[in-house]
Design an enzyme around this catalytic site. Sequence first.
Site, PDB file in Angstrom:
ATOM      1  N   ASP A 257       0.248  -7.725   1.344  1.00  0.00           N
ATOM      2  CA  ASP A 257       0.639  -6.320   1.501  1.00  0.00           C
ATOM      3  C   ASP A 257       2.159  -6.174   1.541  1.00  0.00           C
ATOM      4  O   ASP A 257       2.721  -5.521   2.424  1.00  0.00           O
ATOM      5  CB  ASP A 257       0.006  -5.700   2.744  1.00  0.00           C
ATOM      6  CG  ASP A 257       0.051  -4.166   2.707  1.00  0.00           C
ATOM      7  OD1 ASP A 257       0.343  -3.608   1.626  1.00  0.00           O
ATOM      8  OD2 ASP A 257      -0.192  -3.531   3.750  1.00  0.00           O
TER       9      ASP A 257
ATOM     10  N   HIS B 272       0.812  -1.217   0.000  1.00  0.00           N
ATOM     11  CA  HIS B 272       0.000   0.000   0.000  1.00  0.00           C
ATOM     12  C   HIS B 272       0.851   1.274   0.000  1.00  0.00           C
ATOM     13  O   HIS B 272       0.340   2.361  -0.296  1.00  0.00           O
ATOM     14  CB  HIS B 272      -0.992   0.005   1.171  1.00  0.00           C
ATOM     15  CG  HIS B 272      -0.378   0.262   2.519  1.00  0.00           C
ATOM     16  ND1 HIS B 272      -0.183  -0.731   3.458  1.00  0.00           N
ATOM     17  CD2 HIS B 272       0.065   1.398   3.103  1.00  0.00           C
ATOM     18  CE1 HIS B 272       0.341  -0.205   4.542  1.00  0.00           C
ATOM     19  NE2 HIS B 272       0.508   1.086   4.352  1.00  0.00           N
TER      20      HIS B 272
ATOM     21  N   GLY C  17       3.482   6.320   8.228  1.00  0.00           N
ATOM     22  CA  GLY C  17       4.848   6.506   7.747  1.00  0.00           C
ATOM     23  C   GLY C  17       5.766   5.379   8.172  1.00  0.00           C
ATOM     24  O   GLY C  17       6.813   5.158   7.576  1.00  0.00           O
ATOM     25  N   ASN C  18       5.377   4.651   9.250  1.00  0.00           N
ATOM     26  CA  ASN C  18       6.137   3.476   9.669  1.00  0.00           C
ATOM     27  C   ASN C  18       5.880   2.276   8.770  1.00  0.00           C
ATOM     28  O   ASN C  18       6.613   1.284   8.827  1.00  0.00           O
ATOM     29  CB  ASN C  18       5.776   3.082  11.106  1.00  0.00           C
ATOM     30  CG  ASN C  18       6.637   3.772  12.144  1.00  0.00           C
ATOM     31  OD1 ASN C  18       6.149   4.611  12.888  1.00  0.00           O
ATOM     32  ND2 ASN C  18       7.911   3.424  12.203  1.00  0.00           N
ATOM     33  N   SER C  19       4.830   2.336   7.968  1.00  0.00           N
ATOM     34  CA  SER C  19       4.468   1.192   7.132  1.00  0.00           C
ATOM     35  C   SER C  19       5.647   0.748   6.271  1.00  0.00           C
ATOM     36  O   SER C  19       6.262   1.562   5.584  1.00  0.00           O
ATOM     37  CB  SER C  19       3.294   1.549   6.226  1.00  0.00           C
ATOM     38  OG  SER C  19       2.104   1.646   6.964  1.00  0.00           O
TER      39      SER C  19
ATOM     40  N   LEU D 286      -6.699 -25.492  -3.567  1.00  0.00           N
ATOM     41  CA  LEU D 286      -7.324 -26.774  -3.259  1.00  0.00           C
ATOM     42  C   LEU D 286      -8.615 -26.962  -4.042  1.00  0.00           C
ATOM     43  O   LEU D 286      -8.879 -28.055  -4.547  1.00  0.00           O
ATOM     44  CB  LEU D 286      -7.587 -26.877  -1.758  1.00  0.00           C
ATOM     45  CG  LEU D 286      -8.265 -28.160  -1.258  1.00  0.00           C
ATOM     46  CD1 LEU D 286      -7.404 -29.382  -1.565  1.00  0.00           C
ATOM     47  CD2 LEU D 286      -8.521 -28.057   0.259  1.00  0.00           C
ATOM     48  N   GLY D 287      -9.422 -25.912  -4.152  1.00  0.00           N
ATOM     49  CA  GLY D 287     -10.638 -25.988  -4.944  1.00  0.00           C
ATOM     50  C   GLY D 287     -11.882 -26.335  -4.153  1.00  0.00           C
ATOM     51  O   GLY D 287     -12.654 -27.207  -4.558  1.00  0.00           O
ATOM     52  N   VAL D 288     -12.082 -25.651  -3.019  1.00  0.00           N
ATOM     53  CA  VAL D 288     -13.284 -25.873  -2.218  1.00  0.00           C
ATOM     54  C   VAL D 288     -13.878 -24.534  -1.805  1.00  0.00           C
ATOM     55  O   VAL D 288     -13.167 -23.542  -1.665  1.00  0.00           O
ATOM     56  CB  VAL D 288     -12.982 -26.695  -0.944  1.00  0.00           C
ATOM     57  CG1 VAL D 288     -12.668 -28.124  -1.277  1.00  0.00           C
ATOM     58  CG2 VAL D 288     -11.857 -26.061  -0.137  1.00  0.00           C
TER      59      VAL D 288
END
Length: 513
Positions: free
Chosen positions: A162, A132, A233-235, A293-295
Site C-alpha cells: 500500500d 489506495h 484523509g490522513n492516509s 521460495l516456491g512453497v
Amino acid sequence: MNAGFRRLLALIVVFAAAFVAVSALRHWRAGGSWKDFLGGKPAGEFRPEKFTLAEKAPLETDDVELLSRLNGEYARLTKAVTPSVVSIGTAGVRTEKLLDNFGRARIRQYPTQGQGSGVIVSHEGHVVTNHHVIAGQQQIQITLHDGKTYPATLIGEDALLDIAVLKLEGAGEVQPLKFGDSAQVEVGQLVFAVGNPFGLGETVTQGIISAKERSISDNQRDLFQTDAAINPGNSGGPLVNLRGEIIGINAAIFSSDRTNPGFQGVGFSIPSNDVKDAISQILERGRPVRGFLGVQMADLDARIRSLLEYSGKDGAVVGAVTPGSPAEAAGLQPKDVIQSYNGESIHSMDQLFTLVQRSRANQEVPMAVWRAGQTLTLKAVIVESGSGTTAPAQTPPPVAQGRVRDSEEVLQALGIQVRDLSVPERMRGFRGVVVTELVPNALATDRLKAGDLVVAVNHARIGSANEFYMNLAASAAVQATAVVVFREGKQLRVDLPALPRDDSPGTSNPSGH
C-alpha cells in the site's frame, strides 16, 4: 370640594391604579423584576457592567518547567516536520459493468475524486503516499505547506504494501524528511501523526506506539498500532518520532462504523524500513521486488500436528513444493516443518511469507527444517517473485497438459466477476477484491458467493482485480486453485477446480505452466 369633583378624582385614581397593576403584571410576565419596574433599568435595555479580569496566571513558568520545555519542544518539532508534509488531491473516471433486466452488459462511467496526505522524501521532489490514495485516479495534484499546488506524476506503486511514489513537477527546492529505523521503535514511545484529515488542512496529532506487528488483513501485516488520532484523509502522511524522522506511513484506522468511519483510538502505520525498501526498489527498477521460495504452506493446527506427530512449539508446514523452484533445489519436501528462516523463528505461515518476500534476489537463506523427527539445515537461493527464474538442475520433465488454455477461456469457464475495493473500503483496512457476480452453471458458481472478499490466490496476495484475474487464469489452467476469502467475518479457503483437460489439437506447453 363638591361631590362631583370627588367622584371624578376617585375615578382617576381607580384608573391609574388599574393601569399600574396591568403594566406591572405585563412587566413580570415578560421576565422583568419588580425592582426594574419600580425605578431600575427598563426591560431590554443594556447597561454596562463593572468587571475586573484576572491579571496573574495561577502558576509561573518556573513552576511547570518540565511541561514548558516539553511544550516548546513539541512546537519546534511540528515546525520542523510540517513543511515536508503535503496534501494530495486526485480525480479520475471509474468504469463499472452492469447487467440490465435482459442480462445484457452495460458500461457506466462516473467521475471520482479523492484526497489524502503524503510526505516528501527526496531533494528531487519524490513524495510517498498510500497506494489506495491514488489507485485508479488519472489526475494527481499536490499542495505544499505554503499553499501552492503542483501536478505530480506516478513513478511506481506497491499495491501489496500500500505504497505509491509520486514526483512533484515544477516545485523547485523542497524539504524532505529523513527515514528513521523502524526496527528500533518501542511500544510506548511518543509519536506524532501529520496529515490532512477530512480535507481540513495540515493537522498534527500526538500519541504513542500502542503495539507492533499488528495485522489488519491478509495483505497488511507487521504494522505499528498507534493512538495518535488518524482519520480519513490522513492516509499517506508520516508517523514521526521525537527527532522528526519518519518511522511509519499512516495507512488505516479501526472503526466499527463502516458507513462513516472515524478514529477510535486505533490507527495503523506501515513501518519505515518496509517503506524505504519499497521506495528504493521502485526508484531503481520501477517496481517492487519480492523474494520467491516456491512453497505452499499451512499453519500448524491440532490435526496437522497429530498427523505429523510433531510436538514442536512453532513452525509452518510445507503443503507443496513448486517444481523448479528454490524450495525444490534446497531439498524441501511436503510435510516438512520450517522452524526458522534466516535465523528468525517461524510462528505462522504469514510470517514466513513476509520474510521470504523481504529477502533479496540471489540471497542464500538458511532454514531449520523438521522432517520425520529429525532437524535439518537447508539452504535456498531466493529468486525474484514473478521473474520465472528456476533452478536449472531441478527443472522437471515436461508435463502433458493438453492444449494451452487462453486466459479468457479460463476465466469464462470459472465465471467469476470481481471489482476493486473502493477508497473508503481500503481506508477501513480491507485489501483484496470483492466478488460481484457468478455466472450460472460455471465452475465457481457453487463455491463462491457475491460479496466474498478475496484476499489471496494460491497464497499470492491480491491487490486489484487485474492481479486476481491474472493469478486465477494462470493457475486454473493447469491445477486446482486455492482461494482465501472473507465471508461474514470469517476466513475461508475455497478450492476451485482446474479446467477439464483439453486434448484437441493445439500448441503444446513444454514448461508445464
